[in-house]
Write a protein that holds these residues in place. Structure first.
Motif, PDB file in Angstrom:
ATOM      1  N   ALA A 173       6.213   1.950   1.691  1.00 19.03           N
ATOM      2  CA  ALA A 173       7.578   1.929   2.218  1.00 19.03           C
ATOM      3  C   ALA A 173       8.524   1.550   1.090  1.00 19.03           C
ATOM      4  CB  ALA A 173       7.711   0.941   3.373  1.00 19.03           C
ATOM      5  N   PHE A 174       9.832   1.562   1.402  1.00 17.08           N
ATOM      6  CA  PHE A 174      10.863   1.158   0.436  1.00 17.08           C
ATOM      7  C   PHE A 174      11.963   0.464   1.213  1.00 17.08           C
ATOM      8  CE2 PHE A 174      14.747   2.585  -2.050  1.00 17.08           C
ATOM      9  CZ  PHE A 174      14.613   1.638  -3.053  1.00 17.08           C
ATOM     10  N   SER A 175      12.243  -0.790   0.870  1.00 18.04           N
ATOM     11  CA  SER A 175      13.201  -1.582   1.631  1.00 18.04           C
ATOM     12  C   SER A 175      14.431  -1.933   0.805  1.00 18.04           C
ATOM     13  CB  SER A 175      12.557  -2.870   2.160  1.00 18.04           C
ATOM     14  OG  SER A 175      12.199  -3.731   1.091  1.00 18.04           O
ATOM     15  N   VAL A 176      15.585  -1.897   1.466  1.00 18.67           N
ATOM     16  CA  VAL A 176      16.859  -2.281   0.850  1.00 18.67           C
ATOM     17  C   VAL A 176      17.702  -2.985   1.906  1.00 18.67           C
ATOM     18  CG1 VAL A 176      19.014  -1.488  -0.194  1.00 18.67           C
ATOM     19  CG2 VAL A 176      16.848  -0.391  -0.834  1.00 18.67           C
ATOM     20  N   ASP A 177      18.055  -4.244   1.638  1.00 20.33           N
ATOM     21  CA  ASP A 177      18.967  -4.996   2.507  1.00 20.33           C
ATOM     22  C   ASP A 177      18.585  -4.937   3.989  1.00 20.33           C
ATOM     23  OD1 ASP A 177      20.349  -5.690   0.256  1.00 20.33           O
ATOM     24  OD2 ASP A 177      21.923  -4.195   0.508  1.00 20.33           O
ATOM     25  N   GLY A 178      17.314  -5.195   4.275  1.00 24.66           N
ATOM     26  CA  GLY A 178      16.861  -5.288   5.653  1.00 24.66           C
ATOM     27  C   GLY A 178      16.501  -3.975   6.323  1.00 24.66           C
ATOM     28  N   THR A 179      16.695  -2.866   5.623  1.00 27.23           N
ATOM     29  CA  THR A 179      16.327  -1.557   6.163  1.00 27.23           C
ATOM     30  C   THR A 179      15.124  -1.024   5.406  1.00 27.23           C
ATOM     31  OG1 THR A 179      18.597  -1.046   6.812  1.00 27.23           O
ATOM     32  CG2 THR A 179      17.095   0.810   6.561  1.00 27.23           C
ATOM     33  N   VAL A 180      14.169  -0.470   6.149  1.00 32.17           N
ATOM     34  CA  VAL A 180      12.941   0.034   5.553  1.00 32.17           C
ATOM     35  C   VAL A 180      12.853   1.541   5.768  1.00 32.17           C
ATOM     36  CG1 VAL A 180      10.427  -0.101   5.525  1.00 32.17           C
ATOM     37  CG2 VAL A 180      11.778  -2.146   6.032  1.00 32.17           C
ATOM     38  N   TYR A 181      12.718   2.260   4.686  1.00 33.98           N
ATOM     39  CA  TYR A 181      12.461   3.697   4.728  1.00 33.98           C
ATOM     40  C   TYR A 181      10.959   3.889   4.577  1.00 33.98           C
ATOM     41  CZ  TYR A 181      12.654   8.632   3.225  1.00 33.98           C
ATOM     42  OH  TYR A 181      12.482   9.994   3.106  1.00 33.98           O
ATOM     43  N   GLY A 182      10.313   4.342   5.637  1.00 38.19           N
ATOM     44  CA  GLY A 182       8.863   4.447   5.649  1.00 38.19           C
ATOM     45  C   GLY A 182       8.336   5.565   4.777  1.00 38.19           C
ATOM     46  N   ALA A 183       7.046   5.492   4.471  1.00 40.06           N
ATOM     47  CA  ALA A 183       6.389   6.477   3.621  1.00 40.06           C
ATOM     48  C   ALA A 183       5.751   7.590   4.450  1.00 40.06           C
ATOM     49  CB  ALA A 183       5.327   5.811   2.761  1.00 40.06           C
ATOM     50  N   ARG A 184       5.589   8.720   3.802  1.00 42.57           N
ATOM     51  CA  ARG A 184       4.805   9.827   4.337  1.00 42.57           C
ATOM     52  C   ARG A 184       4.043  10.415   3.157  1.00 42.57           C
ATOM     53  NH1 ARG A 184       7.035  15.214   7.572  1.00 42.57           N
ATOM     54  NH2 ARG A 184       4.979  16.116   7.997  1.00 42.57           N
ATOM     55  N   PHE A 185       2.737  10.172   3.131  1.00 46.37           N
ATOM     56  CA  PHE A 185       1.955  10.450   1.934  1.00 46.37           C
ATOM     57  C   PHE A 185       1.677  11.938   1.740  1.00 46.37           C
ATOM     58  CE2 PHE A 185       1.227   5.967   2.589  1.00 46.37           C
ATOM     59  CZ  PHE A 185       1.131   5.456   1.300  1.00 46.37           C
ATOM     60  N   ARG A 186       1.624  12.328   0.478  1.00 45.86           N
ATOM     61  CA  ARG A 186       1.327  13.712   0.114  1.00 45.86           C
ATOM     62  C   ARG A 186      -0.105  14.095   0.460  1.00 45.86           C
ATOM     63  NH1 ARG A 186       3.816  18.104  -1.157  1.00 45.86           N
ATOM     64  NH2 ARG A 186       5.411  16.847  -2.212  1.00 45.86           N
ATOM     65  N   HIS A 187      -1.048  13.187   0.151  1.00 40.21           N
ATOM     66  CA  HIS A 187      -2.463  13.523   0.313  1.00 40.21           C
ATOM     67  C   HIS A 187      -3.012  12.951   1.623  1.00 40.21           C
ATOM     68  CE1 HIS A 187      -2.828  15.212  -3.697  1.00 40.21           C
ATOM     69  NE2 HIS A 187      -2.155  14.176  -4.163  1.00 40.21           N
ATOM     70  N   PRO A 188      -3.821  13.725   2.337  1.00 38.19           N
ATOM     71  CA  PRO A 188      -4.336  13.257   3.631  1.00 38.19           C
ATOM     72  C   PRO A 188      -5.194  12.007   3.527  1.00 38.19           C
ATOM     73  CG  PRO A 188      -5.448  15.294   2.933  1.00 38.19           C
ATOM     74  CD  PRO A 188      -4.286  15.098   2.024  1.00 38.19           C
ATOM     75  N   GLN A 189      -5.816  11.771   2.390  1.00 37.44           N
ATOM     76  CA  GLN A 189      -6.664  10.591   2.239  1.00 37.44           C
ATOM     77  C   GLN A 189      -5.878   9.289   2.422  1.00 37.44           C
ATOM     78  OE1 GLN A 189      -6.524  13.175   0.113  1.00 37.44           O
ATOM     79  NE2 GLN A 189      -8.509  13.605  -0.828  1.00 37.44           N
ATOM     80  N   ARG A 190      -4.564   9.327   2.194  1.00 31.81           N
ATOM     81  CA  ARG A 190      -3.748   8.115   2.271  1.00 31.81           C
ATOM     82  C   ARG A 190      -2.803   8.109   3.478  1.00 31.81           C
ATOM     83  NH1 ARG A 190      -1.245   5.850  -3.122  1.00 31.81           N
ATOM     84  NH2 ARG A 190      -1.349   4.019  -1.755  1.00 31.81           N
ATOM     85  N   ALA A 191      -2.813   9.155   4.265  1.00 34.43           N
ATOM     86  CA  ALA A 191      -1.806   9.303   5.321  1.00 34.43           C
ATOM     87  C   ALA A 191      -1.759   8.119   6.286  1.00 34.43           C
ATOM     88  CB  ALA A 191      -2.053  10.605   6.084  1.00 34.43           C
ATOM     89  N   ALA A 192      -2.914   7.586   6.665  1.00 32.97           N
ATOM     90  CA  ALA A 192      -2.953   6.510   7.662  1.00 32.97           C
ATOM     91  C   ALA A 192      -2.383   5.194   7.147  1.00 32.97           C
ATOM     92  CB  ALA A 192      -4.384   6.304   8.153  1.00 32.97           C
ATOM     93  N   GLU A 193      -2.218   5.066   5.840  1.00 34.11           N
ATOM     94  CA  GLU A 193      -1.633   3.839   5.294  1.00 34.11           C
ATOM     95  C   GLU A 193      -0.209   3.619   5.802  1.00 34.11           C
ATOM     96  OE1 GLU A 193      -1.957   3.276   1.032  1.00 34.11           O
ATOM     97  OE2 GLU A 193      -3.675   4.630   0.966  1.00 34.11           O
ATOM     98  N   ALA A 194       0.517   4.701   6.019  1.00 39.78           N
ATOM     99  CA  ALA A 194       1.923   4.588   6.417  1.00 39.78           C
ATOM    100  C   ALA A 194       2.067   3.806   7.720  1.00 39.78           C
ATOM    101  CB  ALA A 194       2.539   5.980   6.552  1.00 39.78           C
ATOM    102  N   LEU A 195       1.175   4.029   8.663  1.00 41.63           N
ATOM    103  CA  LEU A 195       1.243   3.334   9.944  1.00 41.63           C
ATOM    104  C   LEU A 195       0.948   1.846   9.780  1.00 41.63           C
ATOM    105  CD1 LEU A 195       1.692   3.459  12.965  1.00 41.63           C
ATOM    106  CD2 LEU A 195      -0.737   4.039  13.247  1.00 41.63           C
ATOM    107  N   ALA A 196       0.012   1.503   8.908  1.00 40.95           N
ATOM    108  CA  ALA A 196      -0.295   0.093   8.666  1.00 40.95           C
ATOM    109  C   ALA A 196       0.924  -0.636   8.113  1.00 40.95           C
ATOM    110  CB  ALA A 196      -1.478  -0.025   7.702  1.00 40.95           C
ATOM    111  N   HIS A 197       1.651   0.009   7.240  1.00 39.03           N
ATOM    112  CA  HIS A 197       2.866  -0.599   6.699  1.00 39.03           C
ATOM    113  C   HIS A 197       3.954  -0.695   7.769  1.00 39.03           C
ATOM    114  CE1 HIS A 197       2.002  -1.015   2.364  1.00 39.03           C
ATOM    115  NE2 HIS A 197       1.119  -0.075   2.603  1.00 39.03           N
ATOM    116  N   GLN A 198       4.081   0.316   8.584  1.00 41.52           N
ATOM    117  CA  GLN A 198       5.075   0.262   9.661  1.00 41.52           C
ATOM    118  C   GLN A 198       4.778  -0.896  10.606  1.00 41.52           C
ATOM    119  OE1 GLN A 198       5.631   3.936  11.783  1.00 41.52           O
ATOM    120  NE2 GLN A 198       6.938   3.014  13.336  1.00 41.52           N
ATOM    121  N   ASP A 199       3.510  -1.082  10.934  1.00 41.93           N
ATOM    122  CA  ASP A 199       3.122  -2.191  11.811  1.00 41.93           C
ATOM    123  C   ASP A 199       3.452  -3.539  11.165  1.00 41.93           C
ATOM    124  OD1 ASP A 199       2.186  -0.402  13.671  1.00 41.93           O
ATOM    125  OD2 ASP A 199       0.079  -0.606  13.096  1.00 41.93           O
ATOM    126  N   PHE A 200       3.287  -3.638   9.855  1.00 44.57           N
ATOM    127  CA  PHE A 200       3.601  -4.878   9.152  1.00 44.57           C
ATOM    128  C   PHE A 200       5.085  -5.224   9.320  1.00 44.57           C
ATOM    129  CE2 PHE A 200       5.493  -6.778   5.373  1.00 44.57           C
ATOM    130  CZ  PHE A 200       4.784  -7.955   5.257  1.00 44.57           C
TER     131      PHE A 200
END
Length: 262
Positions: free
Chosen positions: A65-92
């Motif tokens: 993800a990428f955060s600025v002043d309390g707002t988080v722009y979530g990730a969407r990974f290029r490679h399928p091997q990492r795709a599920a990481e985005a949800l773990a970060h969103q949950d955090f």
């Protein structure tokens, strides 16, 4: 940060990943913990994201993800091997603090391809593209975060993320390796940051630009000794940390640290 409890190199999605060389799992954890305790020792708070089995690259927490002043722009990974990481970060972000989270439509890999300088030009985002993050994500990030975004084209596959070729040293200045960028992007960087600390290819190949700075202390890996000399000459305090095992996956200090900007 996310501990490398499941870190392996079982696939290759960047030029640094060699599946024929086994990872020393115990050493990876020891080195990661040294980085964490180093950050603590410098007065920083470190939140720990729980690792997920089957997601060996979660240790590279900056990409989620990428955060600025309390707002988080979530990730969407290029490679399928990492795709599920985005949800773990969103949950955090849903459970820690009071963040406003925005899910992305376009492929982007968080702080891997975004850097923020709050005091440069009133608050400036630098964004890389060419290998992972789509240029359309730059416009999306600007709408979500409300900060101007400068797009920089990466042209060397060895430096596939912005954070392998450029780093913020403080709130208004950067260090970067010009050869990682297109000629036009080099001209843009030279105009925006005339006092930048310029790195060479050897610095970049040692992952010397994959660093974290708090404006005074610059945490970078021990292999980047020449880069440490350059930041010292520029008035910063280099803090070397050994991260040889994480380099096997194509990352170093910055890849392992997602900076939280409430």
């Amino acid at each position: 940060m996310c501990p490398p409890e499941h870190f392996t190199v079982d696939y290759a999605i960047n030029p640094w990943m060699d599946t024929t060389v086994p990872v020393d799992a115990a050493l990876a954890v020891k080195q990661w913990d040294l980085l964490r305790t180093t950050l603590h020792g410098l007065g920083h708070t470190v939140h720990v994201l729980d690792p997920v089995p089957g997601l060996p690259d979660m240790v590279y927490a900056a990409n989620g993800a990428f955060s600025v002043d309390g707002t988080v722009y979530g990730a969407r990974f290029r490679h399928p091997q990492r795709a599920a990481e985005a949800l773990a970060h969103q949950d955090f972000y849903a459970t820690v603090g009071t963040w406003r989270f925005a899910g992305p439509e376009h492929v982007n890999e968080g702080e891997g391809d975004f850097a923020y300088l709050p005091a440069a030009y009133g608050g400036l985002i630098l964004a890389g593209y060419g290998y992972r993050t789509e240029p359309a994500a730059h416009a999306e990030a600007q709408e979500v975060l409300g900060r101007p975004v400068v797009s920089l084209r990466l042209i060397d596959p060895a430096f596939y993320h912005l954070d392998t070729a450029l780093a913020a040293l403080d709130d208004r200045n950067v260090t970067y390796y010009p050869g990682a960028f297109s000629p036009a992007a080099q001209r843009v960087l030279a105009q925006l940051f005339p006092d930048a600390v310029l790195a060479d290819r050897a610095d970049a190949e040692a992952f010397g630009l994959n660093l974290v700075s708090d404006g005074r202390n610059v945490i970078l890996n021990t292999e980047a000794s020449a880069m440490a000399d350059k930041v010292r000459a520029a008035g910063y305090v280099p803090v070397p940390v050994e991260l040889t095992e994480l380099k096997r996956g194509g990352g170093s200090v910055k890849c392992a640290v997602a900076e939280l900007r409430p």
